[in-house]
Design a protein around this motif. Structure first.
Motif, PDB file in Angstrom:
ATOM      1  N   VAL A  89      60.301  11.685 -30.508  1.00 43.82           N
ATOM      2  CA  VAL A  89      61.266  12.706 -30.936  1.00 43.82           C
ATOM      3  C   VAL A  89      60.906  12.920 -32.175  1.00 43.82           C
ATOM      4  O   VAL A  89      60.624  14.223 -32.571  1.00 43.82           O
ATOM      5  N   CYS A  90      60.968  12.202 -33.447  1.00 46.26           N
ATOM      6  CA  CYS A  90      60.699  12.653 -34.747  1.00 46.26           C
ATOM      7  C   CYS A  90      60.362  11.169 -35.613  1.00 46.26           C
ATOM      8  O   CYS A  90      60.682  10.280 -35.100  1.00 46.26           O
ATOM      9  N   THR A  91      59.814  11.559 -36.656  1.00 47.38           N
ATOM     10  CA  THR A  91      59.614  10.208 -37.544  1.00 47.38           C
ATOM     11  C   THR A  91      60.448  11.008 -39.041  1.00 47.38           C
ATOM     12  O   THR A  91      59.925  12.277 -39.366  1.00 47.38           O
ATOM     13  N   GLY A 119      79.136  21.019 -33.137  1.00 49.75           N
ATOM     14  CA  GLY A 119      77.758  21.211 -33.877  1.00 49.75           C
ATOM     15  C   GLY A 119      76.705  20.537 -33.024  1.00 49.75           C
ATOM     16  O   GLY A 119      77.050  19.945 -32.038  1.00 49.75           O
ATOM     17  N   PRO A 120      75.442  21.073 -33.408  1.00 54.17           N
ATOM     18  CA  PRO A 120      74.355  20.263 -32.845  1.00 54.17           C
ATOM     19  C   PRO A 120      74.370  18.757 -33.237  1.00 54.17           C
ATOM     20  O   PRO A 120      74.732  18.490 -34.304  1.00 54.17           O
ATOM     21  N   GLY A 121      73.477  18.184 -32.596  1.00 52.63           N
ATOM     22  CA  GLY A 121      73.387  16.687 -33.015  1.00 52.63           C
ATOM     23  C   GLY A 121      71.936  16.261 -32.414  1.00 52.63           C
ATOM     24  O   GLY A 121      71.234  17.086 -31.947  1.00 52.63           O
ATOM     25  N   PRO A 122      71.641  14.706 -32.249  1.00 51.26           N
ATOM     26  CA  PRO A 122      72.465  13.736 -33.061  1.00 51.26           C
ATOM     27  C   PRO A 122      72.349  13.909 -34.573  1.00 51.26           C
ATOM     28  O   PRO A 122      71.499  14.537 -34.991  1.00 51.26           O
ATOM     29  N   LEU A 123      72.998  12.966 -35.165  1.00 49.15           N
ATOM     30  CA  LEU A 123      72.962  12.723 -36.733  1.00 49.15           C
ATOM     31  C   LEU A 123      72.494  11.193 -36.852  1.00 49.15           C
ATOM     32  O   LEU A 123      72.954  10.448 -36.184  1.00 49.15           O
ATOM     33  N   LEU A 136      71.839  11.030 -44.688  1.00 51.46           N
ATOM     34  CA  LEU A 136      72.290  11.380 -43.668  1.00 51.46           C
ATOM     35  C   LEU A 136      71.282  12.344 -43.027  1.00 51.46           C
ATOM     36  O   LEU A 136      70.734  13.235 -43.972  1.00 51.46           O
ATOM     37  N   TRP A 137      70.678  12.164 -41.883  1.00 48.99           N
ATOM     38  CA  TRP A 137      69.546  12.974 -41.159  1.00 48.99           C
ATOM     39  C   TRP A 137      70.085  13.827 -40.258  1.00 48.99           C
ATOM     40  O   TRP A 137      70.994  13.302 -39.341  1.00 48.99           O
ATOM     41  N   ARG A 166      64.903  17.463 -37.888  1.00 43.64           N
ATOM     42  CA  ARG A 166      64.276  16.587 -38.661  1.00 43.64           C
ATOM     43  C   ARG A 166      64.253  16.734 -40.381  1.00 43.64           C
ATOM     44  O   ARG A 166      63.512  16.643 -41.068  1.00 43.64           O
ATOM     45  N   SER A 167      65.575  17.063 -40.463  1.00 40.55           N
ATOM     46  CA  SER A 167      65.733  17.151 -42.096  1.00 40.55           C
ATOM     47  C   SER A 167      67.139  16.398 -42.837  1.00 40.55           C
ATOM     48  O   SER A 167      67.904  16.034 -41.975  1.00 40.55           O
ATOM     49  N   GLU A 168      66.816  16.123 -44.041  1.00 41.29           N
ATOM     50  CA  GLU A 168      68.055  15.403 -44.366  1.00 41.29           C
ATOM     51  C   GLU A 168      69.042  16.091 -45.078  1.00 41.29           C
ATOM     52  O   GLU A 168      68.791  17.458 -45.460  1.00 41.29           O
ATOM     53  N   LEU A 169      70.341  16.089 -44.515  1.00 42.14           N
ATOM     54  CA  LEU A 169      71.388  16.825 -44.883  1.00 42.14           C
ATOM     55  C   LEU A 169      72.087  16.217 -46.183  1.00 42.14           C
ATOM     56  O   LEU A 169      72.630  17.223 -47.017  1.00 42.14           O
ATOM     57  N   SER A 170      72.107  15.189 -46.626  1.00 41.62           N
ATOM     58  CA  SER A 170      72.798  14.742 -47.991  1.00 41.62           C
ATOM     59  C   SER A 170      72.310  13.403 -48.156  1.00 41.62           C
ATOM     60  O   SER A 170      71.948  12.632 -47.245  1.00 41.62           O
ATOM     61  N   ARG A 171      72.707  12.936 -49.530  1.00 40.10           N
ATOM     62  CA  ARG A 171      72.259  11.486 -49.648  1.00 40.10           C
ATOM     63  C   ARG A 171      73.435  11.164 -50.987  1.00 40.10           C
ATOM     64  O   ARG A 171      73.924  12.036 -51.477  1.00 40.10           O
ATOM     65  N   ALA A 172      73.789  10.007 -51.014  1.00 40.31           N
ATOM     66  CA  ALA A 172      74.661   9.289 -52.106  1.00 40.31           C
ATOM     67  C   ALA A 172      73.992   8.004 -52.228  1.00 40.31           C
ATOM     68  O   ALA A 172      73.504   7.233 -51.696  1.00 40.31           O
TER      69      ALA A 172
END
Length: 328
Positions: A145-147, A168-172, A184-185, A190-196
């Motif tokens: 599916v993805c890397t 919304g779309p998924g999965p995360l 959080l991907w 195939r993208s990064e949504l946020s980080r902490a």
């Protein structure tokens, strides 16, 4: 008067190795089961009615098994070993044979995560051959599916959790990394949504409550870090919980969202109210590190159990806060 310290309702012995992972299957059929997997490559299938091992499955060439789960498809077990293999087992009608396997290439301790996308189809996420990469494939087809590879250097991927949002779309996918970051991907994009940055040390474990969009993570230090997702899928750090002793192997939230359990390097299991992270109990039984905790999926709340697996080769089972107690 203070309450007496809880004791296990019973223990399971004979696993023959450190108990890295536990998985309950109590909602289907007549027999509630607990799967445990050891550092010696054995999977014990415990009958919780008789309190004995119904079957013992040997796999992964004797290498340590770090994760087990069951798929919705009847009698299908999935296991991950330090031999860099994920195995699918057919356990129907007394069989115990590997019907398929996936080579991960990962030598780390990151446990896989599986998500049922439709009846008979799943997504499987696992740490890849490269230090920071997470690979996701479809099962049973094994179609890639993805890397997912972060832009910035965050070190080895330590723990992952696939989930499907309600809207919304998924999965995360949530991932914890060696530098203490959470990412959080979006799997589809195939993208990064946020980080902490949740911890100064590597994120050893995390768990997530999709209903409340809230999670918690642990590391080798004395702090649990709780966090949430806002409506824009931004990770926001919330309260910390300070522990008496350092080191957490695993975290688990009970299905009703009332309790959180932690597996401690100090041989103890700690139980908190999930809502306010109020400490409720310290369970002392094991004589070595607690490596895994799991809540059972019994449909009757009065039958719910908490299981803990330890490096001392024993599983303890506990019945706690099952009768509408104030867990806060």
């Amino acid at each position: 008067m203070s309450r007496p310290a809880p004791t296990p309702i019973y223990t399971l012995r004979g696993a023959g190795g450190p108990l890295n992972t536990l998985h309950f299957s109590c909602h289907g059929g007549d027999t509630p089961l607990l799967y445990s997997a050891s550092g010696k490559g054995a999977i014990h299938i415990w009958n919780l009615n008789t309190r004995r091992a119904e079957r013992i499955v040997e796999g992964h060439s004797g290498n340590s098994i770090i994760w087990v789960s069951t798929l919705q498809a009847a009698h299908t077990l999935i296991s991950q070993g330090r031999d860099m293999q994920v195995c699918l087992w057919d356990l129907s009608e007394g069989r115990s044979e590997v019907v398929d396997s996936v080579w991960t290439g990962s030598v780390g301790f990151c446990q896989c995560s599986v998500l049922e996308t439709s009846p008979g189809n799943q997504l499987l996420a696992f740490a890849g051959q490269q230090t920071e990469e997470i690979k996701i494939i479809e099962l049973p087809s094994k179609t890639p599916v993805c890397t997912l590879v972060p832009d910035a250097k965050v070190g080895m991927v330590m723990c992952i959790k696939l989930w499907q949002p309600d809207s919304g779309p998924g999965p995360l996918l949530l991932a914890g990394y060696e530098d203490g970051s959470l990412l959080l991907w979006d799997v589809t994009q195939r993208s990064e949504l946020s980080r902490a940055k949740a911890h100064p040390e590597p994120v050893m474990c995390l768990t997530f409550d999709p209903e409340r969009l809230r999670g918690i993570s642990g590391s080798s230090e004395k702090t649990l870090s709780s966090w949430m997702l806002d409506r824009q899928n931004n990770l926001q750090l919330q309260d910390d919980v300070t522990l008496v002793n350092a080191g957490v192997s695993q975290l688990c939230i009970r299905g009703d969202g009332k309790l959180l359990a932690s597996a401690g390097w100090d041989h103890r299991v700690r139980v908190f109210g999930w809502k306010k992270l109020k400490p409720l109990a310290v369970l002392q039984y094991h004589t070595d590190m607690v490596l895994s905790v799991a809540f059972s999926d019994h449909q009757d709340p009065r039958q719910r159990l908490l299981a803990a697996g330890s490096k001392d080769q024993r599983v303890s089972l506990w019945s706690i806060y099952n009768e509408g107690a104030d867990t806060g």
